[in-house]
Design a protein around this motif. Sequence first.
Motif, PDB file in Angstrom:
ATOM      1  N   UNK A 118      22.146  51.542  34.646  1.00 36.82           N
ATOM      2  CA  UNK A 118      22.215  50.165  35.121  1.00 36.82           C
ATOM      3  C   UNK A 118      23.517  49.501  34.689  1.00 36.82           C
ATOM      4  N   UNK A 119      23.896  48.488  35.434  1.00 37.68           N
ATOM      5  CA  UNK A 119      25.078  47.703  35.124  1.00 37.68           C
ATOM      6  C   UNK A 119      24.727  46.236  35.291  1.00 37.68           C
ATOM      7  N   UNK A 120      25.330  45.392  34.468  1.00 36.66           N
ATOM      8  CA  UNK A 120      25.109  43.954  34.538  1.00 36.66           C
ATOM      9  C   UNK A 120      26.313  43.291  35.185  1.00 36.66           C
ATOM     10  N   UNK A 121      26.051  42.471  36.188  1.00 36.34           N
ATOM     11  CA  UNK A 121      27.080  41.708  36.888  1.00 36.34           C
ATOM     12  C   UNK A 121      26.839  40.237  36.619  1.00 36.34           C
ATOM     13  N   UNK A 122      27.878  39.538  36.145  1.00 35.52           N
ATOM     14  CA  UNK A 122      27.709  38.122  35.833  1.00 35.52           C
ATOM     15  C   UNK A 122      29.015  37.367  35.879  1.00 35.52           C
ATOM     16  N   UNK A 123      28.909  36.071  35.743  1.00 37.01           N
ATOM     17  CA  UNK A 123      30.066  35.178  35.733  1.00 37.01           C
ATOM     18  C   UNK A 123      30.293  34.715  34.309  1.00 37.01           C
ATOM     19  N   UNK A 124      31.455  35.056  33.751  1.00 36.42           N
ATOM     20  CA  UNK A 124      31.760  34.703  32.375  1.00 36.42           C
ATOM     21  C   UNK A 124      32.607  33.451  32.283  1.00 36.42           C
ATOM     22  N   UNK A 125      33.156  33.229  31.107  1.00 33.36           N
ATOM     23  CA  UNK A 125      33.985  32.046  30.867  1.00 33.36           C
ATOM     24  C   UNK A 125      35.250  32.118  31.704  1.00 33.36           C
ATOM     25  N   UNK A 126      35.675  30.971  32.178  1.00 32.79           N
ATOM     26  CA  UNK A 126      36.831  30.928  33.052  1.00 32.79           C
ATOM     27  C   UNK A 126      36.548  31.437  34.446  1.00 32.79           C
ATOM     28  N   UNK A 127      35.266  31.525  34.792  1.00 33.22           N
ATOM     29  CA  UNK A 127      34.838  32.014  36.100  1.00 33.22           C
ATOM     30  C   UNK A 127      35.392  33.401  36.392  1.00 33.22           C
ATOM     31  N   UNK A 128      35.407  34.233  35.369  1.00 37.22           N
ATOM     32  CA  UNK A 128      35.781  35.624  35.550  1.00 37.22           C
ATOM     33  C   UNK A 128      34.506  36.432  35.782  1.00 37.22           C
ATOM     34  N   UNK A 129      34.588  37.375  36.710  1.00 36.92           N
ATOM     35  CA  UNK A 129      33.440  38.213  37.039  1.00 36.92           C
ATOM     36  C   UNK A 129      33.402  39.378  36.051  1.00 36.92           C
ATOM     37  N   UNK A 130      32.262  39.524  35.390  1.00 41.75           N
ATOM     38  CA  UNK A 130      32.101  40.537  34.347  1.00 41.75           C
ATOM     39  C   UNK A 130      31.172  41.631  34.852  1.00 41.75           C
ATOM     40  N   UNK A 131      31.607  42.887  34.707  1.00 35.35           N
ATOM     41  CA  UNK A 131      30.765  44.051  34.934  1.00 35.35           C
ATOM     42  C   UNK A 131      30.620  44.765  33.606  1.00 35.35           C
ATOM     43  N   UNK A 132      29.375  44.910  33.162  1.00 31.77           N
ATOM     44  CA  UNK A 132      29.136  45.436  31.819  1.00 31.77           C
ATOM     45  C   UNK A 132      28.023  46.475  31.858  1.00 31.77           C
TER      46      UNK A 132
ATOM     47  N   UNK B  27      34.130  45.365  32.101  1.00 29.62           N
ATOM     48  CA  UNK B  27      35.291  45.112  32.938  1.00 29.62           C
ATOM     49  C   UNK B  27      35.283  43.645  33.362  1.00 29.62           C
ATOM     50  N   UNK B  28      36.466  43.041  33.362  1.00 27.63           N
ATOM     51  CA  UNK B  28      36.601  41.625  33.718  1.00 27.63           C
ATOM     52  C   UNK B  28      37.566  41.504  34.899  1.00 27.63           C
ATOM     53  N   UNK B  29      37.121  40.788  35.934  1.00 27.34           N
ATOM     54  CA  UNK B  29      37.916  40.615  37.147  1.00 27.34           C
ATOM     55  C   UNK B  29      38.184  39.130  37.350  1.00 27.34           C
ATOM     56  N   UNK B  30      39.420  38.768  37.607  1.00 27.85           N
ATOM     57  CA  UNK B  30      39.781  37.376  37.806  1.00 27.85           C
ATOM     58  C   UNK B  30      39.275  36.818  39.126  1.00 27.85           C
ATOM     59  N   UNK B  31      39.094  35.531  39.160  1.00 28.91           N
ATOM     60  CA  UNK B  31      38.584  34.869  40.353  1.00 28.91           C
ATOM     61  C   UNK B  31      39.518  35.059  41.552  1.00 28.91           C
ATOM     62  N   UNK B  32      40.807  35.203  41.281  1.00 27.11           N
ATOM     63  CA  UNK B  32      41.774  35.328  42.371  1.00 27.11           C
ATOM     64  C   UNK B  32      41.626  36.629  43.147  1.00 27.11           C
ATOM     65  N   UNK B  33      40.934  37.630  42.576  1.00 26.32           N
ATOM     66  CA  UNK B  33      40.733  38.901  43.265  1.00 26.32           C
ATOM     67  C   UNK B  33      39.581  38.858  44.253  1.00 26.32           C
ATOM     68  N   UNK B  34      38.838  37.762  44.295  1.00 28.93           N
ATOM     69  CA  UNK B  34      37.680  37.653  45.176  1.00 28.93           C
ATOM     70  C   UNK B  34      38.020  36.776  46.376  1.00 28.93           C
TER      71      UNK B  34
ATOM     72  N   UNK C 190      25.974  40.475  25.587  1.00 29.41           N
ATOM     73  CA  UNK C 190      27.370  40.207  25.906  1.00 29.41           C
ATOM     74  C   UNK C 190      27.822  38.876  25.341  1.00 29.41           C
ATOM     75  N   UNK C 191      28.977  38.879  24.706  1.00 26.81           N
ATOM     76  CA  UNK C 191      29.517  37.647  24.141  1.00 26.81           C
ATOM     77  C   UNK C 191      30.237  36.816  25.207  1.00 26.81           C
ATOM     78  N   UNK C 192      30.739  37.476  26.254  1.00 30.53           N
ATOM     79  CA  UNK C 192      31.475  36.755  27.284  1.00 30.53           C
ATOM     80  C   UNK C 192      30.569  36.128  28.322  1.00 30.53           C
TER      81      UNK C 192
END
Length: 391
Positions: A165-179, A197-204, A272-274
Motif C-alpha cells: 500500500x501507499x499513502x497519498x496526501x497533501x502536505x505542508x505548502x500544498x505539496x503532494x506526498x506519496x509515502x 516522495x514529495x511533488x510540488x503543486x506546479x507539477x499538477x 508521517x510528519x509532513x
Amino acid sequence: MKCVITGGNVKVLGKAVHSLSRIGEELYLEPLEDGLSLRTVNSSRSAYACFLFAPLFFQLYQAATPGQDPLRCKILMKSFLSVFRSLAMLEKTVEKCCISMNGRSSRLVVQLHCKYGVRKTHNLSFQDCESLQAVFDPASCPHLLRAPAKVLGEAVLPFPPALAEVTLGIGRGRRVILRSYQEEEADSTIKAMVTEMSIGQEDFQQLQAEEGVAITFCLKEFRGLLSFAESANLSLSIHFDAPGRPAIFAIKDSLLDGHFVLATLSEPNPNSQDLPFPEPRRPAPQHQAHSTPQLDDFASDDIDSYMIAMETTVGSESSRTLPSISLSPGLQRPCNSEEEEEDEAEAEQSTVPGTPPPKKFRSLFFGSILAPAHSPLGPSPVLAEDSEGEG
C-alpha cells in the motif's frame, strides 16, 4: 460482435489487458453502442477496472449482428492475456487484430494477422453473463488531483515492488506526498524502511484538495493504470474523499477512457510528519439485522440492481463472517455478539508478538444489471466482511 484493430492500437489494447490482469481473474467483454467495454473486478470486490474503447478506435466495429441483441461474455483473464502476452511481438509483427464473438458455439475468436502472411487464431470459450458495473461518481468526490502519468510514474518508481500500500496526501505548502504505508508493529524495536516522495503543486495540472487530507490504497493496481497511461502519454485524474471511501483513478482520450476504482484504508497513516492527518472519526455502532445467505457470485444474482459493500480484514482466516443486511446506508462495522467478543479476545491473546494489526478496507459498491423485467423495488445494501484481501 466483430471488430478489427490495426496498427499501434493493437499494442494499446494489449497494454489495457495487462493493466486489467493486475486486478481480476475474469474479464467481462460487452459490446456497446459507445464502444467495446472491458471490465474486471477482484475476488474481494475491493477493486474494479474498466476500459471503454470508442468505435473510432477500431478500423471496423460492429456491436451486434443486425436484428440480434449484443452479446455479453465472461472469459478467464489468463486466456485472453495469453493472446497479448508479448507486447514487443505485437508492436513488431502484428499488423491487424480481428475479434469476433460467436454466440452459438460460445467462442471468442481472436485472430492476429502478422507479417509475411502469418495468421494466429485463438478460440477462447466464454460464458454468458450480466453486465458488470460499479456504482461510483467522480463528481461526488470533493478532492481532485490531475497530473501527467509520467510525473506520477516517476514518483512511485522508488517504491519497492513488494510494497502493498501507499499513502497519498497533501502536505505542508500544498505539496503532494506519496509515502510507503507501514503498519504499526507490536515490537517497537522493528523499524522498517519508509520511502516518501514529495511533488510540488506546479507539477499538477489541477490540485483541488486541502492540506492534511490523505488516503491509503493498493499500489499494484495503481501501477497497472499508471503504466498504461504513461505509454499512451495521458494525464491521470485522482478523485477521492475521506479515508475509507473508494478512490477513482480516471484517464480519458478521444479514442478511449478508463476508470480504476480502488478501496482505501479506513484509517490514515499516522506516522508521517509532513502530513498532518486529522483524527479519524469513529462512527456510532449500528444495529444489524439477521444474516443472509452468502453471495457465491455477485454476477449471478437474478436481481436488477444491488449494491455490495465489503470490509476486508487482513487477519486470521477464521475471521470470515457471513454477510448481513445493514439498516444504515453508511459503511459501518457490524456489532459483535458476546460470544464473538469473547472469541476476538481469545484471538488477541493468542496473537504472536510482532504481528501487525489488521488492516480495514472499505470497499466498493457494485451493481449486477439484468433486464428491466426483473427489476425489484430497489437495491439492497449488503455489508460483508472478508479476510482475504488483494495486495
